[in-house]
Design a protein around this motif. Structure first.
Motif, PDB file in Angstrom:
ATOM      1  N   PRO A  25       0.804  -1.235   0.000  1.00  0.00           N
ATOM      2  CA  PRO A  25       0.000   0.000   0.000  1.00  0.00           C
ATOM      3  C   PRO A  25       0.833   1.279   0.000  1.00  0.00           C
ATOM      4  O   PRO A  25       0.502   2.234  -0.700  1.00  0.00           O
ATOM      5  N   SER A  26       1.935   1.304   0.740  1.00  0.00           N
ATOM      6  CA  SER A  26       2.756   2.518   0.776  1.00  0.00           C
ATOM      7  C   SER A  26       3.425   2.769  -0.579  1.00  0.00           C
ATOM      8  O   SER A  26       3.543   3.920  -1.011  1.00  0.00           O
ATOM      9  N   ALA A  27       3.848   1.713  -1.261  1.00  0.00           N
ATOM     10  CA  ALA A  27       4.459   1.874  -2.581  1.00  0.00           C
ATOM     11  C   ALA A  27       3.413   2.327  -3.602  1.00  0.00           C
ATOM     12  O   ALA A  27       3.692   3.188  -4.445  1.00  0.00           O
ATOM     13  N   GLU A  28       2.221   1.765  -3.537  1.00  0.00           N
ATOM     14  CA  GLU A  28       1.139   2.184  -4.443  1.00  0.00           C
ATOM     15  C   GLU A  28       0.807   3.662  -4.222  1.00  0.00           C
ATOM     16  O   GLU A  28       0.583   4.404  -5.177  1.00  0.00           O
ATOM     17  N   ALA A  29       0.782   4.085  -2.962  1.00  0.00           N
ATOM     18  CA  ALA A  29       0.497   5.487  -2.651  1.00  0.00           C
ATOM     19  C   ALA A  29       1.591   6.393  -3.215  1.00  0.00           C
ATOM     20  O   ALA A  29       1.305   7.467  -3.767  1.00  0.00           O
ATOM     21  N   GLU A  77      15.219   5.197  -4.311  1.00  0.00           N
ATOM     22  CA  GLU A  77      13.981   4.561  -3.853  1.00  0.00           C
ATOM     23  C   GLU A  77      13.660   3.276  -4.616  1.00  0.00           C
ATOM     24  O   GLU A  77      12.902   2.441  -4.144  1.00  0.00           O
ATOM     25  N   GLN A  78      14.182   3.150  -5.805  1.00  0.00           N
ATOM     26  CA  GLN A  78      13.887   2.036  -6.706  1.00  0.00           C
ATOM     27  C   GLN A  78      12.399   1.951  -7.032  1.00  0.00           C
ATOM     28  O   GLN A  78      11.839   0.880  -7.234  1.00  0.00           O
ATOM     29  N   LEU A  79      11.789   3.124  -7.029  1.00  0.00           N
ATOM     30  CA  LEU A  79      10.428   3.347  -7.503  1.00  0.00           C
ATOM     31  C   LEU A  79      10.508   4.544  -8.435  1.00  0.00           C
ATOM     32  O   LEU A  79      11.300   5.461  -8.193  1.00  0.00           O
ATOM     33  N   PRO A  80       9.701   4.582  -9.485  1.00  0.00           N
ATOM     34  CA  PRO A  80       9.759   5.722 -10.396  1.00  0.00           C
ATOM     35  C   PRO A  80       9.421   7.044  -9.705  1.00  0.00           C
ATOM     36  O   PRO A  80       8.433   7.140  -8.977  1.00  0.00           O
ATOM     37  N   CYS A  81      10.266   8.030  -9.949  1.00  0.00           N
ATOM     38  CA  CYS A  81       9.985   9.383  -9.473  1.00  0.00           C
ATOM     39  C   CYS A  81       9.012  10.025 -10.471  1.00  0.00           C
ATOM     40  O   CYS A  81       8.647   9.424 -11.486  1.00  0.00           O
ATOM     41  N   SER A 100      11.136  -1.935  -7.823  1.00  0.00           N
ATOM     42  CA  SER A 100      11.928  -2.997  -7.211  1.00  0.00           C
ATOM     43  C   SER A 100      11.020  -4.086  -6.637  1.00  0.00           C
ATOM     44  O   SER A 100       9.921  -3.798  -6.141  1.00  0.00           O
ATOM     45  N   ASP A 101      11.506  -5.322  -6.676  1.00  0.00           N
ATOM     46  CA  ASP A 101      10.766  -6.425  -6.055  1.00  0.00           C
ATOM     47  C   ASP A 101      10.598  -6.220  -4.548  1.00  0.00           C
ATOM     48  O   ASP A 101       9.726  -6.818  -3.928  1.00  0.00           O
ATOM     49  N   TYR A 102      11.424  -5.367  -3.989  1.00  0.00           N
ATOM     50  CA  TYR A 102      11.344  -5.050  -2.562  1.00  0.00           C
ATOM     51  C   TYR A 102       9.940  -4.590  -2.163  1.00  0.00           C
ATOM     52  O   TYR A 102       9.488  -4.839  -1.057  1.00  0.00           O
ATOM     53  N   TYR A 103       9.239  -3.928  -3.082  1.00  0.00           N
ATOM     54  CA  TYR A 103       7.912  -3.384  -2.800  1.00  0.00           C
ATOM     55  C   TYR A 103       6.774  -4.327  -3.173  1.00  0.00           C
ATOM     56  O   TYR A 103       5.615  -3.967  -3.035  1.00  0.00           O
ATOM     57  N   CYS A 104       7.080  -5.504  -3.632  1.00  0.00           N
ATOM     58  CA  CYS A 104       6.076  -6.462  -4.099  1.00  0.00           C
ATOM     59  C   CYS A 104       5.245  -6.998  -2.926  1.00  0.00           C
ATOM     60  O   CYS A 104       5.787  -7.472  -1.919  1.00  0.00           O
ATOM     61  N   SER A 105       3.934  -6.940  -3.058  1.00  0.00           N
ATOM     62  CA  SER A 105       3.040  -7.424  -1.994  1.00  0.00           C
ATOM     63  C   SER A 105       3.260  -8.894  -1.693  1.00  0.00           C
ATOM     64  O   SER A 105       3.248  -9.306  -0.535  1.00  0.00           O
TER      65      SER A 105
END
Length: 122
Positions: A25-29, A77-81, A100-105
């Motif tokens: 949820p935090s990565a999706e947000a 962050e390994q998430l798109p800015c 990143s797979d780090y954020y995978c549910s």
């Protein structure tokens, strides 16, 4: 110590039960927030995968193939800015390819659901 670990595990398990999307949820947000910011930006195609992004404040240069942005948030962050989000949208790519797979549910849930027999030994 055992109470602390059990409480932590309960809180994480409750959070894992809420995971219904591909990312936590935090990565999706964060992705949603970055996408909203990207809507107010303009891009200029510099080469095949390199774009210059104009956002009025701090412009960015995104190399989609190397997954880099001059603001460095994409790498750290390994998430798109927001700069990367406008490029991903422009090229009609799946944003999840760049997370990143780090954020995978699924990984988060698997970690939280680990057996806690080891806690008894504490």
């Amino acid at each position: 110590m055992r109470c602390l670990v059990q409480r932590w595990h309960y809180e994480r398990r409750t959070e894992a039960d809420k995971c219904k999307t591909k990312l936590t949820p935090s990565a999706e947000a964060s992705l949603s927030e970055q996408y909203q910011l990207s809507l107010q930006m303009r891009l200029n195609h510099a080469s095949d995968a390199v774009y210059t992004i104009f956002d009025g404040d701090k412009n960015g240069v995104v190399d989609q193939d190397r997954r880099t942005c001059s603001c460095r948030c994409f790498q750290v962050e390994q998430l798109p800015c927001a700069h990367a989000m406008i490029v991903i949208s422009h090229r009609k790519r799946d944003v999840y390819e760049f997370c990143s797979d780090y954020y995978c549910s699924a990984l988060f849930i698997a970690f939280v659901m680990l057996d806690l027999k080891w806690i008894v030994r504490i």
